[in-house]
Structure formats: C-alpha cells, structure tokens
Design an enzyme around this catalytic site. Structure first.
Site, PDB file in Angstrom:
ATOM      1  N   GLU A 166       0.823  -1.211   0.000  1.00 54.67           N
ATOM      2  CA  GLU A 166       0.000   0.000   0.000  1.00 54.67           C
ATOM      3  C   GLU A 166       0.862   1.270   0.000  1.00 54.67           C
ATOM      4  O   GLU A 166       0.792   2.086   0.925  1.00 54.67           O
ATOM      5  CB  GLU A 166      -0.941   0.023   1.211  1.00 54.67           C
ATOM      6  CG  GLU A 166      -1.879  -1.165   1.262  1.00 54.67           C
ATOM      7  CD  GLU A 166      -2.973  -1.043   2.328  1.00 54.67           C
ATOM      8  OE1 GLU A 166      -2.905  -0.115   3.151  1.00 54.67           O
ATOM      9  OE2 GLU A 166      -3.896  -1.874   2.332  1.00 54.67           O
ATOM     10  N   GLU A 364      -4.883  -8.848   0.767  1.00 50.49           N
ATOM     11  CA  GLU A 364      -5.531  -8.497   2.042  1.00 50.49           C
ATOM     12  C   GLU A 364      -7.016  -8.294   1.790  1.00 50.49           C
ATOM     13  O   GLU A 364      -7.415  -7.635   0.824  1.00 50.49           O
ATOM     14  CB  GLU A 364      -5.011  -7.176   2.638  1.00 50.49           C
ATOM     15  CG  GLU A 364      -3.682  -7.256   3.303  1.00 50.49           C
ATOM     16  CD  GLU A 364      -3.241  -5.915   3.912  1.00 50.49           C
ATOM     17  OE1 GLU A 364      -4.103  -5.113   4.323  1.00 50.49           O
ATOM     18  OE2 GLU A 364      -2.021  -5.689   3.965  1.00 50.49           O
TER      19      GLU A 364
HETATM   20  C1  BG6 Z   1      -4.360  -2.422   5.930  1.00 49.51           C
HETATM   21  C2  BG6 Z   1      -2.875  -2.294   6.242  1.00 49.51           C
HETATM   22  O1  BG6 Z   1      -4.701  -1.533   4.930  1.00 49.51           O
HETATM   23  O2  BG6 Z   1      -5.241  -2.131   6.985  1.00 49.51           O
HETATM   24  C3  BG6 Z   1      -2.558  -2.845   7.623  1.00 49.51           C
HETATM   25  O3  BG6 Z   1      -2.064  -2.934   5.271  1.00 49.51           O
HETATM   26  C4  BG6 Z   1      -3.564  -2.359   8.659  1.00 49.51           C
HETATM   27  O4  BG6 Z   1      -1.233  -2.509   7.964  1.00 49.51           O
HETATM   28  C5  BG6 Z   1      -4.975  -2.759   8.225  1.00 49.51           C
HETATM   29  O5  BG6 Z   1      -3.279  -2.857   9.932  1.00 49.51           O
HETATM   30  C6  BG6 Z   1      -6.083  -2.441   9.235  1.00 49.51           C
HETATM   31  O6  BG6 Z   1      -6.181  -1.106   9.545  1.00 49.51           O
HETATM   32  P1  BG6 Z   1      -7.071  -0.521  10.735  1.00 49.51           P
HETATM   33  O7  BG6 Z   1      -6.917   0.949  10.613  1.00 49.51           O
HETATM   34  O8  BG6 Z   1      -8.499  -0.921  10.521  1.00 49.51           O
HETATM   35  O9  BG6 Z   1      -6.547  -1.049  12.012  1.00 49.51           O
END
Ligand code: BG6
Length: 464
Positions: A166, A364
């Site tokens: 990202e 992801e």
């Molecule tokens: C993803 C990232 O976009 O979102 C991660 O790659 C991150 O590093 C994850 O932990 C979740 O984010 P959040 O803000 O909901 O805790």
C-alpha cells in the site's frame, strides 16, 4: 452451491514486521518513523499503545508458525524490517536480524508454508526519514540497496517478493491527511513522495532481475474502486478523478510502466507535479511487476463537488470530488466501513479487461471489529460475521476466476490480532485472538473455518 478453487490456490494471511515483531528498539534494530512518532506524541495512538507492544513474533515465531499451519495456511506474507536489517538505513547489516529472518523463512518452509516477503510496510527507518525520506532521491537509492541485500540473503528460498505494501498510505497519511509521521499537509510534497516511491520500486525490480533470484517480484496495492453517485457526467468525472488519484497513480506504473496522461495533465493544471529527471521514464518502464497483490476492504463512493473550493486553502484531492454516503449501504458497524463484496470482482474484472489480465492475488481482505471480546463464548471468539464476510467475498472471486481472471490466491488481513499504527489494538482482524496482557493466542472460529476451506479447496453454500 459448491465453490471450488484451483488445487494450487494460495490460502493464507498477511501481516507485517512492525505490527507483529516487537523488540522494536531491541536486538540491534534502530527506530523507524513509528518508534519516533510514538516517542514524540504517544497521545495520538489509541489508548497510548505504541509499536513496542505488538504480538511478539520476534520471540513467538515458532509457536505462531505452528498456528499458521493449524489454520490451514499454505502461504503467508510478512515483511522484513529495513531498520532491523540495516540499522542506519544504509551500510552494515545487523547479524541478529539476518539470523532471525533466516529462522522464520526456514521454519515456514519446513511447515510447507510458502513465504511471501514484502520489503516495506509503512516503516521508514528514522535514519532515512531524517534525510527527508522518499522526498530525497538518495533514500530511493538506499532503499534499492536494501532490497538487493534482501534478495542476496534470502532469495535462495523466497520466491515471492513485494517491494511495497500500500505505497499510497504513507503518502496520504504522512503528507496529506495527518495520520502518519511526518504529519505534513502538502500535495506537491505528497506527489513527490509518491513518485519517488515508484522510482524506488522500479529500482528494486531492476535489482531483482539483475540478481540470481528466480521467482516473482511484485507490489501490493490497496485498490479501492470508485463508484459515482449517479451516471450524471459530473458524478462520473468526479469518480474518474478519485480513481486517477487513488488507484491509477500506482496501478498504471506498476502494470504499464507509465503514468496515465490524464493524471499528469490534472496535476499539471493545479501545479502539483513532482520534478522528473532524465532517465526516470526508462526506469519506471522497467518496474512492471510479475505479480500484483490486491488489498481490498471497502469501496469509495463519490459525487461531484457541491461547493466552491477555498482558493487560499491547500490543494487536496477533495477539490475534485465529494465523498458520497449511499443510503442503505451495508456496513461493518464495528469498524465503520462499508461492506461491498462485489467490489473485489469489479477490481479483478477491470484488471482483466483493461490491464491485460495480470497474475494477481488478493493479498488483504478482512474485517476489523472493535471490542471483539463481546463475541467471546466458552473461551473462543465466535466470529461468524467474519466467516460470512470472507465467504461472500470469495463467491465474487470465484465468479471472476470463472470468467478468466488470473487470481492465484486469497490472503486475509490478518493472522493474529495485531497492533495497527495509530489505531493500535482498536480493530481486531485476526484469525487468532491475542490476549494482550498474557500474549496467549487462541484460534477464533474463523481460523478453523479457513483451515477447512483450504483443505477442501473451497466451500459449499446452501443456495442452489
Ligand atoms: C491495511 C494495512 O490496509 O489495513 C494494515 O495494510 C492495517 O497494515 C490494516 O493494519 C487495518 O487497519 P485498521 O486501521 O483498521 O486497524
């Protein structure tokens, strides 16, 4: 109905070094931007929990890899920490880090889990940030040297590499919206960092191809489809602007080796273009990836701007569109994000139709839940909502595959509840629950479900 996936489909999850390792200031590691920012402003981190309080993978790696196995992983993505491997960002490497990463990679392979290794997950070493981070081209070169070192040290066993996770996030967080260090709000500096990040990416791709390594070199992008409120041309133009700024700014250089003319013209119109030097064009052209990772959580819905912008205010992406909240949208109420499963199919279809159907995988996808202990029953988190979320996304992945998409796998965010930047432990995403006080790990219902899906190469739903 039965949803069967290819026998060699990648099932697993993703995590990152700064969010799991711990020992953030020990074992020879130097501070990165997160360690530094936490020291400056701990109050900006949820409940004051900083980067030293992670899931202690540095010490529990063997136990955690056993849990990966138990939850059906045939592949797993994590990152290497630049600040751990080369404490000054450039120069001598840290032997403790080399030994640690060797152990992790060897154990993954011994357990039949293919390691996917990412080189940078928002974690610029502070020594490099002090020189301007990716605003400085010397840091770009230092990053390429770091990448080359990783290929040399681990490339005999690692066959799936990623230059960045990202890459737009440190740009928007650090230089536009004030949720990452260095907390700047300046579009032109943001554009420079974004541009230099893709130069760094292309240099790393070159170094990979010059090395003895075989396998894939890729990048992981958070692709967020932009949907217009209506088909009115003004709304459609707004959605196109959002797409150019937030998706194509990284997707086009990664897959076509060049930036969209429309994006260059748009930034030129607002005098926000970064400086390009002779040779950049060729360098970018050499950065086309072998494999694209796609992170997808939620769509972006936009409409045309309702009001005039303040010309004295700093230029922001929102000069070009307004956000739109679609009435009746499906929500994950515990994270405040829209759930739109079809978005994953739209991304894969766009790649197939407009980008020559690249080899890709879902790197992801997942569901964050605040205060997840409310779903604890008889000692286990009964996360049926997460199982539904994943199954419904996989149905759309399956449809894309049936239409010819070259999607090779599905990884969830994330394996174990982990520390997430300034949100710390607010939103839990893991297949495995982490008790922060005791560091005890307990597999959630979704972890067992994923293991079944991987074993059966798919799942069956009740509908026909
Ligand atoms: C993803 C990232 O976009 O979102 C991660 O790659 C991150 O590093 C994850 O932990 C979740 O984010 P959040 O803000 O909901 O805790």
């Amino acid at each position: 109905m039965q949803y069967l996936f290819p026998k060699d489909f990648w099932w697993g999850s993703a995590s990152s070094a700064p969010q799991t390792e711990g020992e953030s200031l020990g074992a020879g590691k130097s501070p990165n931007v997160w360690d530094h920012w936490f020291e400056l402003q701990p109050e900006r981190f949820f409940q004051g929990v900083g980067p030293e309080n992670t899931s202690t993978f540095y010490h529990h790696w063997r136990e955690d890899i056993a849990l990966l196995k138990q939850t059906g992983h045939n592949s797993f993505r994590t990152s290497l920490s630049w600040a751990r491997l080369i404490p000054d960002g450039q120069g001598p490497c840290n032997p403790q880090a080399v030994a640690f990463y060797n152990q992790v990679i060897d154990e993954l392979l011994a357990q039949g889990i293919t390691p996917f290794i990412n080189l940078f997950h928002f974690d610029m070493p502070m020594a490099m940030q002090a020189q301007g981070g990716f605003e400085n081209r010397r840091v770009v070169e230092a990053y390429a040297d770091y990448a080359a070192l990783c290929f040399e040290l681990f490339g005999d066993r690692v066959k799936h590499w990623f230059t960045f996770n990202e890459p737009i996030v440190p740009v928007e967080g650090g230089y536009l919206y004030d949720f990452h260090y260095p907390n700047v709000v300046d579009f032109k500096r943001a554009a420079t960092v974004a541009y230099h990040t893709m130069l760094a990416h292309a240099m790393a791709v070159q170094r990979f191809r010059q090395s003895d390594c075989d396998g894939d070199i890729g990048i992981i992008l958070n692709l967020t489809p932009s949907y217009p409120r209506s088909q009115n041309p003004a709304d459609v133009a707004a959605a196109n602007h959002a797409d150019l700024l937030f998706n194509r700014s990284f997707l086009d250089p990664a897959l076509r080796g060049t930036y969209p003319d429309e994006l260059v013209a748009l930034l030129g119109q607002y005098d926000q273009l970064p400086t390009c030097l002779p040779g950049d064009r060729q360098l970018l052209a050499s950065g086309i990836v072998d494999l694209l990772g796609i992170n997808y959580y939620q769509p972006r819905r936009v409409q045309c701007r309702a009001n005039q912008v303040n010309p004295a205010a700093p230029f922001m992406p929102e000069w070009l569109f307004d956000h739109y909240q679609m009435p009746g949208r499906k929500m994950n109420p515990w994270r405040g994000w829209e759930i739109y499963e079809r978005g994953i199919y739209d991304i894969l279809t766009n790649l197939r139709e407009n980008y020559n159907n690249p080899r890709c995988y879902i790197s992801e996808n997942g569901m964050g839940v605040e205060d997840e202990l409310r779903f604890l029953q008889d000692g286990r988190i009964e996360d049926n909502y997460r199982i539904d979320f994943v199954r419904e996304h996989l149905v759309w992945v399956h449809r894309a595959l049936a239409q010819g998409s070259r999607c090779l796998g599905y990884h969830m965010w994330t394996f174990i509840d982990n520390w997430s930047w300034s949100n710390a432990y607010k939103n839990r995403y893991g297949l495995v629950q982490l008790d922060l006080a005791t560091q005890q790990r307990t597999v959630k219902k979704s972890g067992l479900w994923l293991a079944d899906v991987a074993r059966q190469h798919g799942f069956t739903t009740e509908d026909k």
